[in-house]
Motif scaffolding. Sequence first.
Motif, PDB file in Angstrom:
ATOM      1  N   ARG A  78       7.292   7.960   5.248  1.00 21.47           N
ATOM      2  CA  ARG A  78       6.897   8.588   3.977  1.00 21.47           C
ATOM      3  C   ARG A  78       5.786   9.605   4.207  1.00 21.47           C
ATOM      4  O   ARG A  78       5.817  10.717   3.657  1.00 21.47           O
ATOM      5  CB  ARG A  78       6.451   7.517   2.993  1.00 21.47           C
ATOM      6  CG  ARG A  78       6.179   8.053   1.603  1.00 21.47           C
ATOM      7  CD  ARG A  78       5.781   6.954   0.633  1.00 21.47           C
ATOM      8  NE  ARG A  78       6.877   6.002   0.489  1.00 21.47           N
ATOM      9  CZ  ARG A  78       6.722   4.677   0.505  1.00 21.47           C
ATOM     10  NH1 ARG A  78       5.542   4.144   0.664  1.00 21.47           N
ATOM     11  NH2 ARG A  78       7.767   3.874   0.367  1.00 21.47           N
ATOM     12  N   ARG A 103       7.601  -2.376   6.828  1.00 19.10           N
ATOM     13  CA  ARG A 103       6.777  -1.677   5.843  1.00 19.10           C
ATOM     14  C   ARG A 103       5.980  -0.556   6.505  1.00 19.10           C
ATOM     15  O   ARG A 103       5.858   0.531   5.950  1.00 19.10           O
ATOM     16  CB  ARG A 103       5.844  -2.666   5.154  1.00 19.10           C
ATOM     17  CG  ARG A 103       5.051  -2.036   4.021  1.00 19.10           C
ATOM     18  CD  ARG A 103       4.166  -3.027   3.321  1.00 19.10           C
ATOM     19  NE  ARG A 103       4.979  -4.061   2.701  1.00 19.10           N
ATOM     20  CZ  ARG A 103       4.581  -5.319   2.518  1.00 19.10           C
ATOM     21  NH1 ARG A 103       3.398  -5.705   2.915  1.00 19.10           N
ATOM     22  NH2 ARG A 103       5.382  -6.200   1.949  1.00 19.10           N
ATOM     23  N   ILE A 151       8.284   2.349   7.194  1.00 17.61           N
ATOM     24  CA  ILE A 151       8.592   3.065   5.950  1.00 17.61           C
ATOM     25  C   ILE A 151       7.411   3.934   5.531  1.00 17.61           C
ATOM     26  O   ILE A 151       7.580   5.105   5.168  1.00 17.61           O
ATOM     27  CB  ILE A 151       8.978   2.069   4.835  1.00 17.61           C
ATOM     28  CG1 ILE A 151      10.312   1.417   5.162  1.00 17.61           C
ATOM     29  CG2 ILE A 151       9.021   2.761   3.479  1.00 17.61           C
ATOM     30  CD1 ILE A 151      10.677   0.265   4.262  1.00 17.61           C
ATOM     31  N   ASN A 152       6.209   3.385   5.597  1.00 18.14           N
ATOM     32  CA  ASN A 152       5.013   4.149   5.230  1.00 18.14           C
ATOM     33  C   ASN A 152       4.811   5.334   6.165  1.00 18.14           C
ATOM     34  O   ASN A 152       4.451   6.424   5.724  1.00 18.14           O
ATOM     35  CB  ASN A 152       3.777   3.255   5.237  1.00 18.14           C
ATOM     36  CG  ASN A 152       3.764   2.307   4.064  1.00 18.14           C
ATOM     37  OD1 ASN A 152       4.427   2.548   3.051  1.00 18.14           O
ATOM     38  ND2 ASN A 152       3.030   1.219   4.189  1.00 18.14           N
TER      39      ASN A 152
END
Length: 51
Positions: free
Chosen positions: A15, A8, A11-12
């Motif tokens: 992003r 996570r 991914i963050n």
Amino acid sequence: MNNLLQIREKINRARRLKQAQILATKNGEVIPYRKTVFEKRVRKAQKDLAN
């Protein structure tokens, strides 16, 4: 740390990087960061907000 949390976070991070890259482009061109250009933009934005 849990593997899901690590995934996570990756991914963050990706992003946020992608969003920063999008914000750093103007009409499809990458705008190089120069302190003077940044300061001019800040002054212009402040002037526009003051009006």
